[in-house]
Scaffold this motif. Structure first.
Motif, mmCIF file in Angstrom:
data_model
loop_
_atom_site.group_PDB
_atom_site.id
_atom_site.type_symbol
_atom_site.label_atom_id
_atom_site.label_comp_id
_atom_site.label_asym_id
_atom_site.label_seq_id
_atom_site.Cartn_x
_atom_site.Cartn_y
_atom_site.Cartn_z
ATOM 1 N N GLU A 104 1.096 -1.534 0.341
ATOM 2 C CA GLU A 104 0.106 -0.106 -0.499
ATOM 3 C C GLU A 104 0.745 1.180 0.007
ATOM 4 O O GLU A 104 1.307 1.023 0.436
ATOM 5 C CB GLU A 104 -0.860 -0.498 1.519
ATOM 6 N N PHE A 105 0.094 2.254 -1.279
ATOM 7 C CA PHE A 105 0.986 3.385 -0.780
ATOM 8 C C PHE A 105 0.338 4.492 0.165
ATOM 9 O O PHE A 105 -0.761 4.433 0.381
ATOM 10 C CB PHE A 105 1.001 4.399 -1.928
ATOM 11 N N ILE A 106 1.491 5.028 1.428
ATOM 12 C CA ILE A 106 1.192 5.856 2.361
ATOM 13 C C ILE A 106 0.895 7.337 2.060
ATOM 14 O O ILE A 106 1.953 7.506 1.230
ATOM 15 C CB ILE A 106 1.959 6.048 3.067
ATOM 16 N N GLN A 107 -0.454 7.718 2.068
ATOM 17 C CA GLN A 107 -0.476 9.274 1.107
ATOM 18 C C GLN A 107 0.165 10.513 2.058
ATOM 19 O O GLN A 107 0.434 10.190 3.232
ATOM 20 C CB GLN A 107 -1.730 9.756 1.303
ATOM 21 N N GLY A 108 0.773 11.044 1.219
ATOM 22 C CA GLY A 108 1.502 11.820 2.194
ATOM 23 C C GLY A 108 2.697 12.883 0.856
ATOM 24 O O GLY A 108 3.288 12.100 0.443
ATOM 25 N N ARG A 109 3.510 13.172 2.126
ATOM 26 C CA ARG A 109 4.954 13.211 1.583
ATOM 27 C C ARG A 109 6.511 12.664 2.445
ATOM 28 O O ARG A 109 5.752 13.068 3.963
ATOM 29 C CB ARG A 109 5.240 15.466 0.991
ATOM 30 N N ILE A 110 7.426 12.873 1.950
ATOM 31 C CA ILE A 110 8.387 12.440 2.643
ATOM 32 C C ILE A 110 9.570 13.789 3.628
ATOM 33 O O ILE A 110 8.748 14.623 2.953
ATOM 34 C CB ILE A 110 9.599 11.374 1.951
ATOM 35 N N LEU A 111 9.462 13.926 4.846
ATOM 36 C CA LEU A 111 9.746 14.644 5.293
ATOM 37 C C LEU A 111 11.115 15.596 4.914
ATOM 38 O O LEU A 111 12.062 14.871 4.630
ATOM 39 C CB LEU A 111 10.109 14.264 7.109
ATOM 40 N N THR A 127 -3.577 15.143 7.169
ATOM 41 C CA THR A 127 -4.875 14.756 8.167
ATOM 42 C C THR A 127 -4.031 14.998 9.179
ATOM 43 O O THR A 127 -4.295 14.577 10.136
ATOM 44 C CB THR A 127 -5.015 13.365 8.059
ATOM 45 N N SER A 128 -2.788 15.964 9.378
ATOM 46 C CA SER A 128 -1.665 15.537 9.699
ATOM 47 C C SER A 128 -0.672 14.462 10.069
ATOM 48 O O SER A 128 -0.919 13.873 12.317
ATOM 49 C CB SER A 128 -1.912 16.916 11.016
#
Length: 347
Positions: free
Chosen positions: A106-113, A226-227
Protein backbone atom coordinates in the motif's frame (compact mmCIF):
# COMPACT_ATOMS: atom_id res chain seq x y z
CA UNK A 1 -2.30 -12.45 4.24
CA UNK A 2 -0.33 -11.24 1.22
CA UNK A 3 -0.38 -13.15 -2.05
CA UNK A 4 2.72 -15.10 -3.12
CA UNK A 5 3.54 -14.64 -6.81
CA UNK A 6 6.08 -16.56 -8.91
CA UNK A 7 7.21 -13.42 -10.73
CA UNK A 8 10.72 -12.02 -11.09
CA UNK A 9 11.38 -8.39 -12.02
CA UNK A 10 14.28 -7.57 -14.33
CA UNK A 11 16.06 -4.24 -14.69
CA UNK A 12 15.70 -4.14 -18.46
CA UNK A 13 11.93 -4.79 -18.41
CA UNK A 14 11.12 -3.46 -14.95
CA UNK A 15 7.85 -1.65 -15.64
CA UNK A 16 6.55 -4.35 -17.97
CA UNK A 17 7.29 -7.07 -15.40
CA UNK A 18 5.86 -5.04 -12.53
CA UNK A 19 2.62 -4.52 -14.42
CA UNK A 20 2.05 -8.30 -14.27
CA UNK A 21 1.82 -7.92 -10.50
CA UNK A 22 -0.63 -5.03 -10.80
CA UNK A 23 -2.94 -7.18 -12.90
CA UNK A 24 -3.13 -9.63 -10.00
CA UNK A 25 -3.50 -7.25 -7.04
CA UNK A 26 -5.79 -4.81 -8.88
CA UNK A 27 -7.69 -7.04 -11.38
CA UNK A 28 -10.48 -4.46 -11.79
CA UNK A 29 -8.19 -1.72 -13.02
CA UNK A 30 -8.48 -0.87 -16.72
CA UNK A 31 -5.02 -1.56 -18.23
CA UNK A 32 -5.53 1.35 -20.64
CA UNK A 33 -5.75 3.86 -17.79
CA UNK A 34 -2.99 2.55 -15.52
CA UNK A 35 -0.07 4.93 -15.06
CA UNK A 36 3.23 4.49 -13.26
CA UNK A 37 5.78 6.62 -11.47
CA UNK A 38 9.39 5.60 -10.87
CA UNK A 39 10.67 6.79 -7.49
CA UNK A 40 14.35 7.68 -7.59
CA UNK A 41 15.14 8.64 -3.99
CA UNK A 42 15.98 5.18 -2.64
CA UNK A 43 19.57 3.95 -2.40
CA UNK A 44 18.92 0.26 -1.67
CA UNK A 45 16.00 -0.80 -3.89
CA UNK A 46 14.03 0.23 -6.99
CA UNK A 47 10.51 1.49 -6.44
CA UNK A 48 7.54 2.04 -8.77
CA UNK A 49 4.08 3.35 -7.96
CA UNK A 50 1.03 2.38 -10.06
CA UNK A 51 -2.29 4.20 -10.14
CA UNK A 52 -5.24 4.85 -12.41
CA UNK A 53 -5.10 7.93 -14.60
CA UNK A 54 -6.35 10.94 -12.68
CA UNK A 55 -6.63 9.02 -9.41
CA UNK A 56 -3.12 9.21 -7.92
CA UNK A 57 -4.58 10.54 -4.69
CA UNK A 58 -7.01 7.64 -4.25
CA UNK A 59 -5.25 4.28 -4.64
CA UNK A 60 -1.56 3.85 -5.39
CA UNK A 61 0.14 0.45 -5.37
CA UNK A 62 3.86 0.35 -4.64
CA UNK A 63 6.20 -2.27 -6.09
CA UNK A 64 9.69 -2.58 -4.68
CA UNK A 65 12.39 -4.59 -6.42
CA UNK A 66 15.13 -5.56 -4.01
CA UNK A 67 18.60 -4.20 -4.68
CA UNK A 68 21.44 -6.38 -5.91
CA UNK A 69 22.67 -8.75 -3.18
CA UNK A 70 20.79 -6.90 -0.43
CA UNK A 71 19.68 -10.28 0.91
CA UNK A 72 23.25 -10.61 2.23
CA UNK A 73 22.43 -7.88 4.76
CA UNK A 74 18.64 -7.99 5.09
CA UNK A 75 16.49 -10.84 6.34
CA UNK A 76 13.62 -10.53 3.87
CA UNK A 77 11.36 -12.94 5.72
CA UNK A 78 11.80 -10.93 8.90
CA UNK A 79 10.98 -7.74 6.98
CA UNK A 80 7.76 -9.27 5.63
CA UNK A 81 6.78 -10.56 9.07
CA UNK A 82 7.45 -7.10 10.50
CA UNK A 83 5.26 -5.37 7.91
CA UNK A 84 2.37 -7.73 8.67
CA UNK A 85 2.82 -7.31 12.43
CA UNK A 86 3.06 -3.51 12.36
CA UNK A 87 0.12 -3.06 10.01
CA UNK A 88 -1.94 -5.00 12.53
CA UNK A 89 -1.05 -2.35 15.11
CA UNK A 90 -1.94 0.50 12.75
CA UNK A 91 1.70 1.18 11.89
CA UNK A 92 2.94 1.05 8.31
CA UNK A 93 1.38 0.01 4.99
CA UNK A 94 -0.58 -3.11 4.12
CA UNK A 95 1.43 -5.77 2.30
CA UNK A 96 -0.44 -6.97 -0.82
CA UNK A 97 1.94 -9.46 -2.40
CA UNK A 98 5.36 -11.07 -2.23
CA UNK A 99 7.22 -11.97 -5.41
CA UNK A 100 10.60 -13.56 -6.04
CA UNK A 101 12.69 -10.41 -5.76
CA UNK A 102 10.47 -7.91 -4.06
CA UNK A 103 7.19 -6.91 -2.47
CA UNK A 104 4.00 -5.07 -3.40
CA UNK A 105 2.30 -2.89 -0.80
CA UNK A 106 0.00 0.00 0.00
CA UNK A 107 1.07 3.57 -0.74
CA UNK A 108 0.95 5.87 2.30
CA UNK A 109 -0.55 9.22 1.33
CA UNK A 110 1.57 12.26 2.04
CA UNK A 111 5.10 13.47 1.43
CA UNK A 112 8.46 12.46 2.81
CA UNK A 113 9.74 14.76 5.52
CA UNK A 114 11.74 17.78 4.45
CA UNK A 115 14.55 19.40 6.44
CA UNK A 116 11.99 21.98 7.55
CA UNK A 117 9.32 19.42 8.49
CA UNK A 118 11.57 17.41 10.77
CA UNK A 119 12.13 20.48 12.96
CA UNK A 120 8.65 21.94 12.69
CA UNK A 121 6.74 22.17 16.00
CA UNK A 122 3.70 21.02 14.01
CA UNK A 123 5.40 17.86 12.77
CA UNK A 124 8.17 16.60 15.01
CA UNK A 125 5.85 15.82 17.97
CA UNK A 126 3.91 13.54 15.61
CA UNK A 127 7.15 11.77 14.67
CA UNK A 128 7.83 11.39 18.39
CA UNK A 129 4.36 9.94 18.99
CA UNK A 130 4.75 7.38 16.21
CA UNK A 131 8.14 6.31 17.55
CA UNK A 132 6.78 6.00 21.09
CA UNK A 133 3.95 3.83 19.76
CA UNK A 134 6.41 1.52 18.04
CA UNK A 135 8.70 1.33 21.07
CA UNK A 136 5.95 0.79 23.65
CA UNK A 137 3.10 -1.02 21.88
CA UNK A 138 4.90 -3.65 19.78
CA UNK A 139 6.36 -6.71 21.57
CA UNK A 140 10.12 -6.18 21.61
CA UNK A 141 10.69 -9.55 19.94
CA UNK A 142 8.19 -8.83 17.17
CA UNK A 143 6.05 -11.76 16.05
CA UNK A 144 7.51 -14.00 18.74
CA UNK A 145 5.42 -11.89 21.11
CA UNK A 146 7.91 -12.02 23.98
CA UNK A 147 10.73 -9.86 25.30
CA UNK A 148 14.01 -9.75 23.39
CA UNK A 149 17.04 -10.39 25.60
CA UNK A 150 19.58 -8.73 23.30
CA UNK A 151 19.61 -5.84 20.88
CA UNK A 152 19.44 -7.17 17.32
CA UNK A 153 21.89 -4.55 16.08
CA UNK A 154 24.85 -6.63 17.27
CA UNK A 155 24.05 -9.61 15.05
CA UNK A 156 23.24 -7.28 12.18
CA UNK A 157 26.41 -5.21 12.41
CA UNK A 158 28.51 -8.39 12.76
CA UNK A 159 26.85 -9.61 9.54
CA UNK A 160 27.97 -6.40 7.84
CA UNK A 161 31.44 -6.78 9.29
CA UNK A 162 31.87 -10.37 8.03
CA UNK A 163 31.00 -9.18 4.53
CA UNK A 164 33.35 -6.20 4.89
CA UNK A 165 36.22 -8.48 5.92
CA UNK A 166 35.83 -10.46 2.70
CA UNK A 167 35.54 -7.31 0.60
CA UNK A 168 38.70 -5.80 2.11
CA UNK A 169 40.65 -8.84 0.95
CA UNK A 170 39.12 -9.18 -2.52
CA UNK A 171 38.40 -5.66 -3.82
CA UNK A 172 41.64 -3.63 -3.85
CA UNK A 173 40.10 -0.86 -5.97
CA UNK A 174 37.43 -0.19 -3.36
CA UNK A 175 39.97 -0.45 -0.53
CA UNK A 176 42.13 2.19 -2.23
CA UNK A 177 39.11 4.52 -2.38
CA UNK A 178 38.24 3.92 1.27
CA UNK A 179 41.83 4.69 2.29
CA UNK A 180 41.54 8.17 0.75
CA UNK A 181 39.51 9.23 3.80
CA UNK A 182 42.60 8.85 6.00
CA UNK A 183 41.56 5.91 8.16
CA UNK A 184 43.06 2.48 8.69
CA UNK A 185 40.67 0.16 6.86
CA UNK A 186 42.86 -2.93 7.02
CA UNK A 187 41.16 -6.24 7.90
CA UNK A 188 39.84 -6.20 11.45
CA UNK A 189 39.19 -2.46 11.68
CA UNK A 190 35.43 -2.94 11.82
CA UNK A 191 35.64 -5.82 14.27
CA UNK A 192 37.70 -3.74 16.69
CA UNK A 193 35.32 -0.79 16.44
CA UNK A 194 32.28 -3.01 17.03
CA UNK A 195 33.87 -4.61 20.09
CA UNK A 196 34.58 -1.23 21.67
CA UNK A 197 31.08 0.03 20.89
CA UNK A 198 29.45 -3.15 22.17
CA UNK A 199 31.32 -2.98 25.47
CA UNK A 200 30.22 0.61 25.98
CA UNK A 201 26.55 0.18 25.14
CA UNK A 202 26.02 -3.15 26.88
CA UNK A 203 27.48 -1.69 30.07
CA UNK A 204 24.59 0.80 30.20
CA UNK A 205 21.84 -1.81 30.67
CA UNK A 206 19.55 0.10 28.33
CA UNK A 207 16.02 -1.21 27.75
CA UNK A 208 15.30 -3.10 24.53
CA UNK A 209 12.17 -2.41 22.51
CA UNK A 210 11.02 -2.98 18.94
CA UNK A 211 12.71 -0.29 16.83
CA UNK A 212 12.69 0.91 13.23
CA UNK A 213 16.46 1.70 13.16
CA UNK A 214 16.39 3.54 9.82
CA UNK A 215 14.32 6.66 10.34
CA UNK A 216 15.91 8.84 7.72
CA UNK A 217 13.67 11.60 6.38
CA UNK A 218 12.72 9.53 3.34
CA UNK A 219 11.27 6.80 5.56
CA UNK A 220 8.86 9.15 7.32
CA UNK A 221 5.67 10.21 5.55
CA UNK A 222 3.70 13.29 6.59
CA UNK A 223 0.19 13.97 5.31
CA UNK A 224 -0.52 17.69 5.78
CA UNK A 225 -4.22 17.11 5.09
CA UNK A 226 -4.63 14.85 8.12
CA UNK A 227 -1.46 15.79 10.06
CA UNK A 228 -0.68 12.06 10.22
CA UNK A 229 2.89 10.75 10.33
CA UNK A 230 3.69 7.22 9.16
CA UNK A 231 6.88 5.18 8.99
CA UNK A 232 7.80 3.05 5.97
CA UNK A 233 10.60 0.65 4.93
CA UNK A 234 11.14 -1.80 7.77
CA UNK A 235 14.18 -3.61 6.35
CA UNK A 236 16.23 -3.00 9.52
CA UNK A 237 13.41 -3.10 12.08
CA UNK A 238 14.33 -5.35 15.00
CA UNK A 239 14.68 -5.41 18.79
CA UNK A 240 17.10 -2.66 19.75
CA UNK A 241 17.82 0.15 22.15
CA UNK A 242 15.24 2.93 21.77
CA UNK A 243 18.10 5.36 22.39
CA UNK A 244 19.74 4.02 19.20
CA UNK A 245 16.54 4.59 17.21
CA UNK A 246 16.32 8.19 18.41
CA UNK A 247 20.06 8.81 17.95
CA UNK A 248 19.96 7.41 14.43
CA UNK A 249 17.01 9.67 13.60
CA UNK A 250 18.96 12.69 14.84
CA UNK A 251 21.92 11.70 12.65
CA UNK A 252 19.62 11.48 9.63
CA UNK A 253 18.77 15.19 9.88
CA UNK A 254 21.93 15.52 7.76
CA UNK A 255 20.23 14.10 4.65
CA UNK A 256 21.37 11.37 2.26
CA UNK A 257 22.41 12.71 -1.15
CA UNK A 258 24.75 15.41 0.19
CA UNK A 259 24.85 14.82 3.94
CA UNK A 260 25.61 17.88 6.02
CA UNK A 261 26.06 16.84 9.64
CA UNK A 262 26.07 20.47 10.73
CA UNK A 263 22.30 20.24 10.15
CA UNK A 264 21.90 17.64 12.89
CA UNK A 265 19.97 18.97 15.89
CA UNK A 266 21.77 20.94 18.58
CA UNK A 267 21.53 20.12 22.27
CA UNK A 268 18.57 22.45 22.84
CA UNK A 269 16.45 20.83 20.13
CA UNK A 270 17.44 17.33 21.23
CA UNK A 271 16.38 18.12 24.81
CA UNK A 272 13.03 19.45 23.62
CA UNK A 273 12.49 16.41 21.39
CA UNK A 274 13.48 13.96 24.12
CA UNK A 275 11.22 15.65 26.68
CA UNK A 276 8.31 15.12 24.29
CA UNK A 277 9.33 11.48 23.83
CA UNK A 278 9.57 10.77 27.55
CA UNK A 279 6.10 12.21 28.15
CA UNK A 280 4.68 9.34 26.11
CA UNK A 281 7.18 6.55 26.86
CA UNK A 282 5.54 4.05 29.18
CA UNK A 283 7.17 0.65 29.58
CA UNK A 284 6.58 -1.63 32.54
CA UNK A 285 9.55 -1.72 34.89
CA UNK A 286 11.45 1.01 33.03
CA UNK A 287 12.07 4.47 34.46
CA UNK A 288 13.85 6.91 32.16
CA UNK A 289 15.14 10.28 33.28
CA UNK A 290 15.82 13.04 30.77
CA UNK A 291 19.47 13.20 31.79
CA UNK A 292 20.04 9.46 31.44
CA UNK A 293 18.28 9.17 28.09
CA UNK A 294 20.19 12.13 26.66
CA UNK A 295 23.43 10.48 27.81
CA UNK A 296 22.48 7.21 26.13
CA UNK A 297 21.71 9.02 22.89
CA UNK A 298 25.16 10.63 22.96
CA UNK A 299 26.63 7.12 23.21
CA UNK A 300 24.40 5.73 20.46
CA UNK A 301 25.05 8.42 17.86
CA UNK A 302 28.55 7.12 16.97
CA UNK A 303 27.13 3.57 17.01
CA UNK A 304 24.67 4.65 14.32
CA UNK A 305 27.49 6.11 12.23
CA UNK A 306 29.53 2.91 12.57
CA UNK A 307 26.51 0.78 11.61
CA UNK A 308 25.90 2.67 8.36
CA UNK A 309 29.63 3.03 7.60
CA UNK A 310 30.04 -0.74 7.39
CA UNK A 311 26.73 -1.04 5.51
CA UNK A 312 28.03 1.47 2.95
CA UNK A 313 31.14 -0.62 2.23
CA UNK A 314 28.98 -3.66 1.48
CA UNK A 315 26.74 -1.56 -0.76
CA UNK A 316 29.75 -0.03 -2.55
CA UNK A 317 30.89 -3.54 -3.43
CA UNK A 318 27.50 -4.98 -4.45
CA UNK A 319 24.99 -2.33 -5.44
CA UNK A 320 24.13 -1.36 -9.02
CA UNK A 321 22.32 1.80 -7.90
CA UNK A 322 23.90 5.07 -9.01
CA UNK A 323 25.06 6.34 -5.62
CA UNK A 324 28.51 7.00 -4.17
CA UNK A 325 28.45 4.46 -1.35
CA UNK A 326 32.20 4.66 -0.80
CA UNK A 327 31.90 8.41 -0.36
CA UNK A 328 29.02 7.84 2.02
CA UNK A 329 31.23 5.51 4.07
CA UNK A 330 33.75 8.32 4.38
CA UNK A 331 31.20 10.87 5.56
CA UNK A 332 29.70 8.54 8.16
CA UNK A 333 33.03 7.18 9.39
CA UNK A 334 34.42 10.69 9.85
CA UNK A 335 31.45 11.44 12.12
CA UNK A 336 31.90 8.13 13.95
CA UNK A 337 35.57 8.88 14.60
CA UNK A 338 34.86 12.45 15.72
CA UNK A 339 32.05 11.47 18.07
CA UNK A 340 33.91 8.49 19.53
CA UNK A 341 36.79 10.77 20.52
CA UNK A 342 34.27 12.78 22.55
CA UNK A 343 32.62 9.68 24.01
CA UNK A 344 35.96 8.31 25.22
CA UNK A 345 36.56 11.53 27.16
CA UNK A 346 33.56 11.14 29.43
CA UNK A 347 33.50 7.35 29.94
Amino acid sequence: MPLTLEITLRDETLEEDAFQIIKVVRPNWNPETVRSKLYTGGISNKLIGYYQDGKIGEDVVMIRMYGQNTELMIDRKAEIDTMILLHGYGLGPELYAIFRNGICYEFIQGRILSMEDVRSPEVYPRVVAEMVKMHCDIPSNGLAGNHAEEAGMWNKIRTFDALVEEILQTNPTLVARLETFGFDVSPGFGTRAIKEMENILKSQNMPITFCHNDLLLGNIIYDPNTSKVSFIDFEYAMPNYPAFDVANHFNEFAGIDNPDFDKCPDRAFKSKWIAEYLKGFKLEGVELSQEKFEYWIELCQPASHLFWSLWAIVQAHNSKIDFDFAGYFGLRYIEYDKQMKEVRKFL
